[in-house]
Scaffold this active site. Structure first.
Site, PDB file in Angstrom:
ATOM      1  N   GLU A  47       0.832  -1.203   0.000  1.00 17.08           N
ATOM      2  CA  GLU A  47       0.000   0.000   0.000  1.00 17.08           C
ATOM      3  C   GLU A  47       0.871   1.259   0.000  1.00 17.08           C
ATOM      4  O   GLU A  47       1.881   1.334   0.695  1.00 17.08           O
ATOM      5  CB  GLU A  47      -0.903  -0.010   1.235  1.00 17.08           C
ATOM      6  CG  GLU A  47      -1.841   1.193   1.310  1.00 17.08           C
ATOM      7  CD  GLU A  47      -2.676   1.232   2.566  1.00 17.08           C
ATOM      8  OE1 GLU A  47      -3.759   1.845   2.535  1.00 17.08           O
ATOM      9  OE2 GLU A  47      -2.258   0.658   3.598  1.00 17.08           O
ATOM     10  N   CYS A  74      -5.712  -2.799   2.912  1.00 19.30           N
ATOM     11  CA  CYS A  74      -5.449  -2.462   4.312  1.00 19.30           C
ATOM     12  C   CYS A  74      -6.681  -2.542   5.211  1.00 19.30           C
ATOM     13  O   CYS A  74      -7.079  -3.640   5.604  1.00 19.30           O
ATOM     14  CB  CYS A  74      -4.790  -1.088   4.399  1.00 19.30           C
ATOM     15  SG  CYS A  74      -3.950  -0.812   5.992  1.00 19.30           S
ATOM     16  N   LYS A  83      -9.736   1.661  -2.511  1.00 14.78           N
ATOM     17  CA  LYS A  83      -9.977   1.260  -1.120  1.00 14.78           C
ATOM     18  C   LYS A  83     -11.390   1.640  -0.702  1.00 14.78           C
ATOM     19  O   LYS A  83     -11.800   2.801  -0.811  1.00 14.78           O
ATOM     20  CB  LYS A  83      -8.937   1.936  -0.222  1.00 14.78           C
ATOM     21  CG  LYS A  83      -8.943   1.507   1.228  1.00 14.78           C
ATOM     22  CD  LYS A  83      -7.769   2.174   1.951  1.00 14.78           C
ATOM     23  CE  LYS A  83      -7.596   1.697   3.367  1.00 14.78           C
ATOM     24  NZ  LYS A  83      -6.389   2.305   3.991  1.00 14.78           N
TER      25      LYS A  83
END
Length: 281
Positions: free
Chosen positions: A44, A156, A114
């Site tokens: 990331e 994440c 995301k």
């Protein structure tokens, strides 16, 4: 016919220089390909420092940014599938935390933004509010490798949401990738636990790909890039430093586990269901 896919997970040590980060990432990508990896994955926010104040400065448009062009070239030269971790993306007046995916010809297969933004407050330890700068994505993304291995993608904080992983299971994925930068508070407590849980929940391979730990950085990543098998076993991992973690995705192993413990097919859909909504970014 071989039923294994060799993957390389790059725990990358970044710097404030985007150009240096791109150069180093390409070196590591080629190194991984030279070891036989068919799929290579970056972590990331690897081309930028990780912090709300940096996202606008380092953001690029997709597919025309310099990072995307470099990744496309790397994938084509190395003849690999490449997941570009994530970078700050700019579209109009919005910023996103976005992963890009390339085939062995360097073609951009698509992107994943995301979905769950990292907004947390642990008093005395860490406060972070990604939503101060970023907008959330709206869609899942899957791609197939050599018409055989189906891979899902999340980033994440998405790791904490089991329903999202289950939706990828509904899409018949064999592997789920989480480029992610857990920190020195949540990482030791939850990183491996969550990776193993998502793998066990869905009887698939799960990889967590972290930046390397940098003691000089404002945001210090936990590292410990890892690959977990469908039994919930960590089969490859590392610690804090820059490293490439290798592992095999074995469909025979996956199918054996799903046959021996067939709980995915034993769910009571007459009582509960999980449905994916079709949104647009």
């Amino acid at each position: 016919m071989a039923s294994k896919l060799k993957v390389a997970l790059i725990q990358f040590l970044g710097s404030p220089s985007k150009q240096q980060n791109i150069k180093r990432a390409c070196e590591l990508i080629h190194q991984a390909a030279s070891k036989g990896a068919r799929l290579v994955v970056l972590p990331e926010i690897w081309n930028s420092p990780y912090g709300v104040k940096y996202f606008a400065q380092y953001a690029e448009t997709i597919p025309n940014g310099e990072t995307i062009e470099a990744l496309s070239t790397c994938a084509r030269q190395a003849n690999i599938y490449l997941v570009g971790g994530s970078i700050p993306e700019r579209e109009g007046d919005k910023l996103y935390n976005t992963s890009t995916i390339f085939d062995p010809n360097g073609n951009l297969l698509g992107k994943f933004r995301k979905i769950h933004l990292f907004d947390i407050d642990i008093p005395g330890k860490i406060t972070f509010k990604e939503s101060d700068a970023l907008s959330p994505g709206q869609q899942l993304f899957t791609f197939d490798i050599d018409e055989k291995y189906r891979v899902g993608l999340a980033i994440c904080y998405d790791l904490r949401f089991s329903s999202l992983a289950s939706l990828y299971g509904n899409r018949q994925c064999h592997m789920l990738l989480y480029p992610g930068a857990f920190n020195m508070t949540t990482g030791p407590a939850h990183w491996e636990l969550l990776l193993r849980a998502r793998a066990l929940d869905n009887q698939m391979y799960v990889a967590g790909i972290s930046p390397a730990h940098d003691e000089q950085a404002e945001y210090k990543s936990w590292g410990h890039t890892s690959l977990v098998d469908p039994w919930g076993t960590v089969i490859s991992t590392c610690e804090l430093n820059e490293e490439i973690v290798y592992g095999d995705i074995d469909l025979e192993h996956l199918n054996t586990i799903r046959k021996q413990l067939p709980y995915l097919s034993q769910q009571r859909n007459d009582i509960y269901t999980l449905n994916e909504k079709k949104n647009e970014d």
